[in-house]
Design a protein around this motif. Structure first.
Motif, PDB file in Angstrom:
ATOM      1  N   LEU A 131      62.970  13.703  31.320  1.00 57.15           N
ATOM      2  CA  LEU A 131      63.318  14.721  30.338  1.00 57.15           C
ATOM      3  C   LEU A 131      64.052  15.913  30.937  1.00 57.15           C
ATOM      4  O   LEU A 131      64.967  16.460  30.323  1.00 57.15           O
ATOM      5  N   ALA A 132      63.656  16.335  32.124  1.00 53.58           N
ATOM      6  CA  ALA A 132      64.212  17.572  32.669  1.00 53.58           C
ATOM      7  C   ALA A 132      64.824  17.393  34.052  1.00 53.58           C
ATOM      8  O   ALA A 132      65.939  17.833  34.321  1.00 53.58           O
ATOM      9  N   GLY A 133      64.085  16.760  34.969  1.00 52.68           N
ATOM     10  CA  GLY A 133      64.578  16.598  36.335  1.00 52.68           C
ATOM     11  C   GLY A 133      64.656  17.921  37.075  1.00 52.68           C
ATOM     12  O   GLY A 133      63.982  18.898  36.734  1.00 52.68           O
ATOM     13  N   PHE A 134      65.475  17.977  38.128  1.00 52.01           N
ATOM     14  CA  PHE A 134      65.758  19.199  38.877  1.00 52.01           C
ATOM     15  C   PHE A 134      64.501  19.934  39.333  1.00 52.01           C
ATOM     16  O   PHE A 134      64.385  21.156  39.213  1.00 52.01           O
ATOM     17  N   GLY A 135      63.502  19.207  39.836  1.00 49.90           N
ATOM     18  CA  GLY A 135      62.326  19.861  40.402  1.00 49.90           C
ATOM     19  C   GLY A 135      61.174  20.067  39.440  1.00 49.90           C
ATOM     20  O   GLY A 135      60.065  20.411  39.867  1.00 49.90           O
ATOM     21  N   THR A 136      61.414  19.855  38.152  1.00 50.07           N
ATOM     22  CA  THR A 136      60.348  20.067  37.170  1.00 50.07           C
ATOM     23  C   THR A 136      59.123  19.193  37.435  1.00 50.07           C
ATOM     24  O   THR A 136      57.986  19.687  37.385  1.00 50.07           O
ATOM     25  N   ALA A 370      72.849  24.126  25.794  1.00 48.55           N
ATOM     26  CA  ALA A 370      72.493  22.709  25.939  1.00 48.55           C
ATOM     27  C   ALA A 370      71.705  22.429  27.206  1.00 48.55           C
ATOM     28  O   ALA A 370      71.198  21.317  27.384  1.00 48.55           O
ATOM     29  N   SER A 371      71.584  23.414  28.098  1.00 50.37           N
ATOM     30  CA  SER A 371      70.893  23.206  29.373  1.00 50.37           C
ATOM     31  C   SER A 371      69.430  22.821  29.156  1.00 50.37           C
ATOM     32  O   SER A 371      68.768  23.280  28.219  1.00 50.37           O
ATOM     33  N   ALA A 372      68.925  21.982  30.069  1.00 50.56           N
ATOM     34  CA  ALA A 372      67.517  21.595  29.999  1.00 50.56           C
ATOM     35  C   ALA A 372      66.611  22.817  30.117  1.00 50.56           C
ATOM     36  O   ALA A 372      65.540  22.867  29.498  1.00 50.56           O
ATOM     37  N   GLY A 373      67.027  23.819  30.886  1.00 47.71           N
ATOM     38  CA  GLY A 373      66.231  25.037  31.008  1.00 47.71           C
ATOM     39  C   GLY A 373      66.108  25.776  29.694  1.00 47.71           C
ATOM     40  O   GLY A 373      65.034  26.292  29.349  1.00 47.71           O
ATOM     41  N   THR A 374      67.193  25.832  28.940  1.00 45.62           N
ATOM     42  CA  THR A 374      67.157  26.501  27.637  1.00 45.62           C
ATOM     43  C   THR A 374      66.302  25.718  26.651  1.00 45.62           C
ATOM     44  O   THR A 374      65.560  26.299  25.847  1.00 45.62           O
ATOM     45  N   LEU A 375      66.393  24.400  26.708  1.00 48.45           N
ATOM     46  CA  LEU A 375      65.539  23.583  25.843  1.00 48.45           C
ATOM     47  C   LEU A 375      64.068  23.802  26.181  1.00 48.45           C
ATOM     48  O   LEU A 375      63.203  23.790  25.294  1.00 48.45           O
TER      49      LEU A 375
END
Length: 552
Positions: A131-136, A370-375
């Motif tokens: 769903l997010a990736g990047f360390g989440t 649209a960024s995963a962080g904003t979601l």
């Protein structure tokens, strides 16, 4: 305009590669041998990369520092933007006590920490990666393990090693779609090929996790559950990536593997239950004045049984995250979110590749909506009324998250600045081109190139952007299959994530052990080498008649 040079040292790729590798050597020596704090090691290595770029390549000082600034900006957005907001949601659940309910819910599936580690770090972590990736996944699963009684460094190590097999299809398969874009190869072919490589990791990673948690005894007593988890994950990852959809691969594999373990535990239990004695209560990421205190037993004996409503609210933030990310993939909504995305050239930075073509490196994509962080921010706001936290407390928790991650923020931004300097100056291209000159044996070292890229940038997506096209060129020169080597870049890259300084910093910060990234590096480095060696052997065999039938 700066035009990259591949062999600035005596016109030799070998000598140029030895110099180009200096920033990476300095970084890993400072982390692994000197045991220096990660943020300081990253800043020193960044300085070394700037010196090499300016005095060896030679790149003018202006563009060198501008590329570092762009890398630092990329480190914050989108990477840290995702991690910060994911941890904010977690910290809110800690404050309200719902994280304790979630912990007890997982504990009721099994009171054995080895099984809990497999379900949480591997299966649930794979869902978060999807769903997010990047360390989440590392940030969230490590603190969940601590709440179940794991020691902080062990929890971080387990979370890092678990975050391997799902990475290539993480963030809804962004690494694969990026690889298809930069190579011009069909997305389905690449998805299928990666889906015939990383499932092998999926089979054995759960076994590695129980070994990390409890050594040989852990493997001997829990291998049936670990194998069920790994085999189901591997088969689901293969089938989905080859016959269904690349973006759905990890979502399907994670849910099926977790469900398979839960069902298996109804008919099988390990001979002995394992829990660490004297596990310390976590103090790092827990908000001051939190309404709950994690304990070491993880049993219902701490209090009365949780009601159905409490359990629902405990899972609600993660269900909301899944719903928000799923809705964001609906074409109409995805287009609306992407309509405000802006891509612009980084001011003052103009770079050409060695062939004279304009580099895409200065192009900065600001997809703020649209960024995963904003979601994740949207999911966090929707979670506030559900978990019944006061808006003022939610805001204070958000500020505390930034303060808590201060050292990790510096580390990640410095590492990405280093990566961008190496990419812009040509240091990365020098290393890649030198390795690509190995001829037919390049199939053996092809995954190492992806591993190196992820170790530096912390992102399989970034590594595919760096080396994807190079892998294709090298394959054509060596008479090897382009799809095989392009996929090998992504599959090998996933194994560099656990030793990436930015991921080490995120893991250490999440478990309250900032400053001990070097110790964490030494704990996981051997696993990274072991798995990448296996991947190298697999790709080599796939390039020969022995396993060439696996190439689509």
């Amino acid at each position: 305009m700066y035009r990259q040079i591949l062999d600035p040292v005596a016109g030799s790729l070998l000598w140029s590669s030895l110099v180009a590798a200096l920033p990476l050597v300095v970084l890993f020596v400072l982390l692994g041998l000197v045991r220096m704090t990660a943020w300081l090691a990253a800043l020193i290595s960044l300085a070394v990369s700037l010196l090499v770029a300016i005095f060896v390549y030679p790149m003018p000082a202006g563009p060198a520092f501008l590329s570092a600034a762009e890398g630092a900006a990329f480190g914050f957005f989108p990477i840290l933007w995702i991690v910060i907001n994911a941890l904010w949601i977690y910290r809110m659940t800690v404050h309200t006590g719902h994280f304790d309910v979630l912990r007890r819910s997982f504990a009721r599936v099994s009171d054995d920490q080895r099984i809990q580690g497999v379900i949480i770090a591997f299966s649930f972590g794979a869902l978060l990666e999807a769903l997010a990736g990047f360390g989440t996944p590392v940030a969230i699963t490590s603190v969940m393990l601590i709440a179940l009684g794991f020691r902080p460094l062990k929890a971080a190590g387990v979370a890092l090693v678990a975050n391997t097999a799902p990475v290539a299809f993480g963030a809804l398969a962004v690494p694969i779609t990026t690889l298809a874009t930069v190579t011009g190869l069909p997305l389905h072919s690449l998805s299928s090929m990666v889906g015939r490589q990383t499932p092998l990791l999926g089979v054995f990673v759960p076994l590695a996790l129980v070994f990390i948690i409890d050594g040989r005894r852990g493997v001997r007593q829990t291998w049936p559950a670990a194998m069920v988890c790994g085999l189901v994950f591997a088969l689901a990852q293969f089938a989905t990536s080859n016959y269904v959809s690349a973006p759905l691969t990890d979502i399907v594999a994670s849910l099926l593997s977790a469900g398979a373990v839960v069902l298996f535990l109804r008919v099988w239990r390990p001979a002995e239950s394992y829990a660490e004695a004297g596990s310390p209560v976590p103090t790092g990421p827990v908000s001051p004045g939190a309404a709950t205190t994690a304990t070491t037993t993880g049993t219902d004996g701490e209090r009365g049984a949780d009601t159905g409503a409490e359990v629902f609210r405990a899972y609600a933030p993660y269900l909301i995250i899944i719903a928000v990310f799923a809705l964001a993939q609906i074409p109409a909504i995805r287009d609306a979110l992407g309509s405000v995305t802006r891509t612009f050239a980084w001011p003052g930075l103009h770079i050409q590749s060695p062939s004279g073509k304009p580099s895409t490196l200065p192009n900065f994509k600001f997809d703020w909506l649209a960024s995963a962080g904003t979601l994740l921010v949207i999911a966090g706001l929707l979670s506030i009324p559900v978990i019944r936290i006061r808006p003022g407390q939610a805001l204070r928790t958000y500020g505390q998250t930034y303060r808590y991650l201060a050292a990790a923020i510096v580390t990640v931004m410095a590492v990405l600045a280093l990566a961008y300097v190496m990419n812009a100056s040509g240091q990365t291209a020098t290393l890649g081109t030198w390795m690509a000159g190995a001829g037919g044996i390049f199939a053996l070292i092809s995954p190492i190139l992806g591993w190196l890229g992820v170790a530096v940038t912390g992102s399989d997506t970034s590594s595919n952007s760096l080396f994807g096209a190079l892998q294709v060129v090298a394959a054509q020169k060596a008479g090897l299959d382009s799809v095989l080597l392009a996929a090998a870049n992504s599959s090998g890259g996933v194994l560099g994530k656990m030793i990436s300084p930015q991921n080490l910093a995120i893991a250490a910060a999440a478990v309250g052990m900032s400053g001990r990234e070097g110790e964490l590096f030494r704990r996981v480095f051997g696993w990274s080498l072991l798995f990448v060696a296996v991947m190298c052997l697999l790709v080599l065999l796939q390039s020969t008649p022995v396993l060439s039938w696996m190439v689509p």
